[in-house]
Design an enzyme around this catalytic site. Structure first.
Site, PDB file in Angstrom:
ATOM      1  N   GLU A   1       0.805  -1.228   0.000  1.00 45.19           N
ATOM      2  CA  GLU A   1       0.000   0.000   0.000  1.00 45.19           C
ATOM      3  C   GLU A   1       0.844   1.286   0.000  1.00 45.19           C
ATOM      4  O   GLU A   1       0.861   2.037   0.982  1.00 45.19           O
ATOM      5  CB  GLU A   1      -0.938  -0.020   1.208  1.00 45.19           C
TER       6      GLU A   1
ATOM      7  N   GLU B   1      -4.895  -8.607   0.324  1.00 43.56           N
ATOM      8  CA  GLU B   1      -5.519  -8.400   1.629  1.00 43.56           C
ATOM      9  C   GLU B   1      -7.025  -8.268   1.465  1.00 43.56           C
ATOM     10  O   GLU B   1      -7.497  -7.557   0.577  1.00 43.56           O
ATOM     11  CB  GLU B   1      -5.006  -7.119   2.312  1.00 43.56           C
TER      12      GLU B   1
END
Length: 344
Positions: free
Chosen positions: A166, A278
């Protein structure tokens, strides 16, 4: 020499051994598989403000029993979050030998159970608080880190490289250029491992098409190419209203169906492969419905190379609502859902 045995006892022992082997034998699949499914195993990324930190006090790596549990549930992949600063305490310098030994031990244990380890650098696009691409953390330092890391696991079929979790502190268009530079450097160096390139910002499925100009993942990452064809784009998605993964309530299933269908179609049109690195939900009926929707949304193997649920780990504890870490050997509610999809 003739051996005389009790045939009944021998047959009982033989059948018991066969049954035991079937119970503990995982589904072997190295990182070249198009069916990588599993979980994140958290712990090595903990206490990022305490670097290097004290092993087993401030951070921890997965134990063999954790890897065995998920392998025997049908998992073929484990996403392993790690910290850049622990692996490389100083930029453009050798990696920490002791830390790399810990990671290598996890890899060796995972290989025993036929698990692909996705080495996930869980730094959000920064190093010691400064973003990649700034004067403090030049892009060349990030390239150097991956060149050194790849040397430890070069051509290891059971290790994949997740370039950066991220990377929201780096502008999306810059991130695409940085990721491509790392990818091409590794390939030029003869590294053939699977490489996962995460989308910019928070890598969300829900906002893949959001933004303008170079801030759109769908534009910035559409044409990134791997000369070996062993690169996938990593995306994340949570089912709460703001897609943050911080709430125990979930959105209506149709919303998730729509965003997964749109991304799947985009990937097909741009000849890209995807990995859901995720996703996680709380243990209530609405959220479990969304969990099934997300798992159904990544079933197209012509596009999706797999998924890793967030999260498990021996330090998670039972208070984390998304956890699939078994408690006293008992599956969580979410794990009972995952088992059905691990077996597909």
């Amino acid at each position: 020499m003739l051996l005389f045995v009790d045939e009944g006892n021998f047959m009982l022992r033989f059948l018991s051994a066969v049954l035991l082997s079937l119970m503990i034998s995982p589904v072997f699949a190295d990182c070249s598989s198009s069916n990588l499914k599993g979980v994140n195993l958290s712990g090595a990324e903990y206490n990022s403000s305490k670097v290097p930190g004290i092993l087993f006090k401030e951070y921890v790596y997965p134990a063999e029993q954790d890897l065995a549990y998920f392998a025997n549930a049908g998992a073929t992949a484990i996403r392993l979050p790690v910290l850049w600063e622990r692996m490389q305490p100083e930029l453009n310098s050798p990696l920490n030998q002791q830390e790399m030994k810990h990671i290598q031990q996890v890899v060796e244990t995972a290989r025993k159970y036929g698990l692909c380890i996705v080495l996930d650098v869980h730094n959000y696009g920064s190093y010691r608080g400064s973003a990649i691409g700034t004067e403090q953390i030049p892009v060349t330092a990030f390239v150097d880190f991956w060149r050194r890391t790849a040397a430890y696991f070069k051509d290891d079929k059971y290790v994949a490289f997740g370039l950066m979790n991220e990377p929201h502190v780096v502008p999306v268009d810059q991130w695409a250029l940085i990721a491509n530079r790392v990818l091409q450097t590794l390939r030029t160096a003869g590294v053939s491992n699977l490489v996962l390139v995460p989308g910019g910002r928070w890598s969300g499925v829900h906002d893949w098409f959001a933004g303008s100009g170079g801030a759109v993942n769908a534009l910035a990452l559409a044409n990134i190419r791997d000369p070996l064809g062993r690169m996938v784009l990593e995306v994340h998605q949570y089912a709460d209203a703001d897609s943050s993964g911080t709430h125990s309530t979930c959105v209506e299933p149709e919303r998730l169906k729509k965003v997964f269908a749109s991304l799947t179609q985009w990937a097909r049109e741009h000849r890209q492969k995807l990995f859901l690195g995720e996703f996680g939900v709380a243990a209530n009926e609405d959220c479990l419905t969304d969990l099934r929707v997300m798992l159904d949304g990544v079933k197209d193997k012509s596009v999706w190379q797999g998924w890793a649920y967030w999260t498990a780990g021996r330090w998670i504890g039972s208070n984390y609502p998304f956890s699939v870490q078994p408690q006293s050997g008992i599956d969580t509610v979410q794990m009972t859902v995952l088992r059905k999809y691990l077996g597909d």
